[in-house]
Design a protein around this motif. Structure first.
Motif, PDB file in Angstrom:
ATOM      1  N   THR A 144      -6.367   1.690  11.144  1.00  0.00           N
ATOM      2  CA  THR A 144      -6.558   0.964  10.097  1.00  0.00           C
ATOM      3  C   THR A 144      -6.052  -1.369  10.438  1.00  0.00           C
ATOM      4  OG1 THR A 144      -6.928  -0.251   7.752  1.00  0.00           O
ATOM      5  CG2 THR A 144      -4.556   0.553   9.132  1.00  0.00           C
ATOM      6  N   ASN A 198      -2.103  -1.483  -3.758  1.00  0.00           N
ATOM      7  CA  ASN A 198      -3.467  -0.713  -2.866  1.00  0.00           C
ATOM      8  C   ASN A 198      -2.601   1.492  -3.380  1.00  0.00           C
ATOM      9  OD1 ASN A 198      -5.832  -1.867  -2.213  1.00  0.00           O
ATOM     10  ND2 ASN A 198      -3.964  -3.282  -1.213  1.00  0.00           N
ATOM     11  N   SER A 212       1.219   5.474  -0.468  1.00  0.00           N
ATOM     12  CA  SER A 212       0.178   6.712  -0.324  1.00  0.00           C
ATOM     13  C   SER A 212       1.089   7.659  -1.133  1.00  0.00           C
ATOM     14  CB  SER A 212       0.028   6.764   1.609  1.00  0.00           C
ATOM     15  OG  SER A 212      -0.693   8.239   1.324  1.00  0.00           O
ATOM     16  N   SER A 256      -2.732   5.068  -2.630  1.00  0.00           N
ATOM     17  CA  SER A 256      -3.970   6.033  -1.648  1.00  0.00           C
ATOM     18  C   SER A 256      -3.336   7.514  -2.091  1.00  0.00           C
ATOM     19  CB  SER A 256      -4.221   6.102  -0.257  1.00  0.00           C
ATOM     20  OG  SER A 256      -2.873   5.819  -0.299  1.00  0.00           O
ATOM     21  N   ILE A 257      -4.048   8.745  -1.715  1.00  0.00           N
ATOM     22  CA  ILE A 257      -3.519  10.705  -1.916  1.00  0.00           C
ATOM     23  C   ILE A 257      -3.854  10.632  -0.600  1.00  0.00           C
ATOM     24  CG2 ILE A 257      -5.860  10.763  -2.774  1.00  0.00           C
ATOM     25  CD1 ILE A 257      -3.860  13.124  -4.225  1.00  0.00           C
ATOM     26  N   SER A 258      -2.547  11.292  -0.002  1.00  0.00           N
ATOM     27  CA  SER A 258      -3.057  11.972   0.995  1.00  0.00           C
ATOM     28  C   SER A 258      -3.008  14.127   0.585  1.00  0.00           C
ATOM     29  CB  SER A 258      -1.632  12.203   2.648  1.00  0.00           C
ATOM     30  OG  SER A 258      -2.381  12.623   3.353  1.00  0.00           O
ATOM     31  N   ILE A 308      -0.448   1.364   4.949  1.00  0.00           N
ATOM     32  CA  ILE A 308       0.278   1.612   4.284  1.00  0.00           C
ATOM     33  C   ILE A 308       1.917   1.448   5.191  1.00  0.00           C
ATOM     34  CG2 ILE A 308       1.233   4.489   3.935  1.00  0.00           C
ATOM     35  CD1 ILE A 308      -1.878   5.410   3.826  1.00  0.00           C
ATOM     36  N   ILE A 340      -1.444   9.851   7.373  1.00  0.00           N
ATOM     37  CA  ILE A 340      -0.828   8.776   7.081  1.00  0.00           C
ATOM     38  C   ILE A 340      -0.833   7.774   8.297  1.00  0.00           C
ATOM     39  CG2 ILE A 340       0.828   7.031   5.519  1.00  0.00           C
ATOM     40  CD1 ILE A 340       0.693   9.669   4.085  1.00  0.00           C
ATOM     41  N   PHE A 369      -3.908   7.290   9.876  1.00  0.00           N
ATOM     42  CA  PHE A 369      -4.669   6.031   9.235  1.00  0.00           C
ATOM     43  C   PHE A 369      -3.672   4.005   9.588  1.00  0.00           C
ATOM     44  CE2 PHE A 369      -4.332   3.119   5.519  1.00  0.00           C
ATOM     45  CZ  PHE A 369      -5.981   2.778   5.349  1.00  0.00           C
ATOM     46  N   HIS A 419       0.609  -1.213   0.111  1.00  0.00           N
ATOM     47  CA  HIS A 419       0.009  -0.204  -0.645  1.00  0.00           C
ATOM     48  C   HIS A 419       0.781   1.501   0.050  1.00  0.00           C
ATOM     49  CE1 HIS A 419      -3.778   1.878   1.872  1.00  0.00           C
ATOM     50  NE2 HIS A 419      -3.544   2.547   1.282  1.00  0.00           N
TER      51      HIS A 419
END
Length: 179
Positions: free
Chosen positions: A129, A98, A73, A100-102, A134, A122, A125, A71
């Motif tokens: 989670t 995976n 980010s 994701s954007i921050s 991440i 991040i 998160f 993952h």
């Protein structure tokens, strides 16, 4: 705090005087500093030296980058070409990863603060989670002038990156290819 050389551009503060009998002007300088990029590079080198002396760049403190991150980010603005470039590359080379954007501002006075906030989001998160945490952060932004990229030379941002529990890779300053 510097010794000027022939040809250096400088900002000089002082007074002008006139010797009327000969019509000679004089500049009586009270301060002098390098101008433009020279001044920015001087500040950059000073900060880099300070942080290096504190051990922020020591190889022993760097986190290992995972060979196959699960993952990633990405810290950037969703409107940047850099975001699209990273998405395209990851989808082509690691389609199951995976992503994701921050989001953060990546130019201007507020940029370093928003990047620090993105790193903090991040980490929060990951604390909350149970899903795929991440395991790698990319900070990306395309090219630009030294002034455009200056926000990445922020002392507080460097300290935040240094204390991150997740490895961070910087991808800042590339130029967009035009065909």
């Amino acid at each position: 705090n510097f010794s000027p050389k022939n040809g250096d551009k400088c900002i000089i503060t002082g007074n002008v005087s006139l010797y009327a009998a000969r019509g000679d002007f004089q500049l009586i300088a009270s301060s002098m500093e390098p101008s433009g990029i020279g001044n920015l590079m001087l500040k950059f080198e000073e900060l880099k030296g300070k942080l290096a002396n504190e051990g922020l760049f020591d190889e022993n403190n760097k986190l290992e980058i995972p060979k196959l991150p699960k993952h990633v980010s990405i810290i950037t603005s969703a409107s940047t070409a850099a975001w699209q470039d990273v998405l395209t590359t990851i989808k082509r080379r690691a389609p199951g990863m995976n992503i994701s954007i921050s989001e953060a501002v990546v130019q201007g006075d507020a940029a370093s603060t928003t990047i620090i906030d993105a790193i903090d989001r991040i980490h929060k998160f990951n604390e909350k989670t149970d899903h795929i945490p991440i395991d790698l952060i990319l900070i990306v932004r395309g090219g630009g002038s030294i002034e455009d990229l200056w926000c990445f030379n922020d002392e507080f941002l460097a300290r935040e990156i240094s204390k991150s529990k997740i490895p961070i890779i910087s991808g800042v300053g590339h130029e967009i290819d035009f065909t």
